[in-house]
Design an enzyme around this catalytic site. Sequence first.
Site, PDB file in Angstrom:
ATOM      1  N   TYR A  47      60.255  21.056  40.588  1.00  0.00           N
ATOM      2  CA  TYR A  47      59.090  21.199  40.924  1.00  0.00           C
ATOM      3  C   TYR A  47      57.883  21.806  40.637  1.00  0.00           C
ATOM      4  CZ  TYR A  47      56.541  23.919  45.455  1.00  0.00           C
ATOM      5  OH  TYR A  47      55.811  23.971  46.482  1.00  0.00           O
TER       6      TYR A  47
ATOM      7  N   PRO B 131      48.276  29.981  46.138  1.00  0.00           N
ATOM      8  CA  PRO B 131      49.111  31.338  47.269  1.00  0.00           C
ATOM      9  C   PRO B 131      49.795  32.164  46.898  1.00  0.00           C
ATOM     10  CG  PRO B 131      49.444  28.956  48.303  1.00  0.00           C
ATOM     11  CD  PRO B 131      48.544  29.119  47.073  1.00  0.00           C
TER      12      PRO B 131
ATOM     13  N   HIS C 228      62.593  30.398  52.904  1.00  0.00           N
ATOM     14  CA  HIS C 228      61.636  31.780  52.300  1.00  0.00           C
ATOM     15  C   HIS C 228      62.073  33.813  52.431  1.00  0.00           C
ATOM     16  CE1 HIS C 228      59.445  28.248  50.797  1.00  0.00           C
ATOM     17  NE2 HIS C 228      59.723  29.003  49.824  1.00  0.00           N
TER      18      HIS C 228
ATOM     19  N   ARG D 260      56.550  42.387  46.563  1.00  0.00           N
ATOM     20  CA  ARG D 260      55.769  41.121  46.312  1.00  0.00           C
ATOM     21  C   ARG D 260      55.325  41.011  46.813  1.00  0.00           C
ATOM     22  NH1 ARG D 260      58.932  40.149  42.953  1.00  0.00           N
ATOM     23  NH2 ARG D 260      60.427  38.589  43.067  1.00  0.00           N
TER      24      ARG D 260
END
Length: 330
Positions: free
Chosen positions: A152, A179, A195, A224
């Site tokens: 991916y 993003p 997620h 994060r």
Amino acid sequence: SSSGSQKQAMGTMEAEKKVILVTGGSGLLGKAIQKVIQNDKCEREEWIFLSSKDANLLDTNATFAVFEKYQPTHVVHLAALVGGLYAQIGHNLDFFRDNMRMNENVLEASHKSNVKKVVSCLSDWTFPDKTTYPIDETMMHNGPPHPSNFGYSTAKRMIDVLNKAYNEQHGSVFTSVVPCNIFGPHDNFNLEDGHVIPGLINKAYEAQRNGTPFEIWGTGRALRQFVYSEDLAKLFIWALREYEEIDPIILAPDEADEVSIKDIAEMILEAFDFKGEVKYLTDRPDGQLVKTASNAKLRKYLPQFQFTSNRKAIMETVQWFKDNFETARK
């Protein structure tokens, strides 16, 4: 003659009209762009949101047919074959081939249809696995991506390669944005391969409904950067209208806005008014502790842009999930 100059003026008006085709228009980000564009309408723009039902972008003929049908002047390319990390492990070939095929079809159809500009969506997975932080746009190709989902990630990276090659060979204005972790209404709340935020929201909903403990993998220490889908939608629209570079641009909040998974979990529990037991499964891995991305380039263009606070964005997302529990992807 006056009618001649009138015709000319009409021609210019026509020429300025933008037909903007959004692939992946029914996903998390597509839905957010639909919502934002309602309040930010531009007379000369017609927005068309495609879902996978409208065209199979893995099929070259189907892709060319949909471009022929709508004759876009601009494209926002969000469509991708995605899956959470667990879905991708062991399927790197499928994820590589399908995403490569889709991206090649969309960009070649854009080129053949004389599309003026394409803005494609990359992913923070495209960055090298071994790197220094904060990471920036120039570092994308400086080493292999994480081995778990290299198929991916590499296909996403190749969009940047295609953009540069189309520009060099044909002068095409094809660009991309990167993003950080996106969340918001219309997300995929699947516990297996969703997620972090949508997964935790679904877990909290279940724990509250069943009176069971709310479990968090790891210690919650990992930091994060998260971006609310509506903020990202505004930035995508800006990029489509204003951003002229071929090189990618990272769309992420400021480094000071990095937040721990523990804090995010607490905001989610607060939004649910959760009173049950909270368990940290400290024998589970934390994943990478930091993945900081620099938004210095974005701030050079948009120093004043205000990101929605994580707390407010989580409140809105939890509310949406509760209201749409039956139909939400999960």
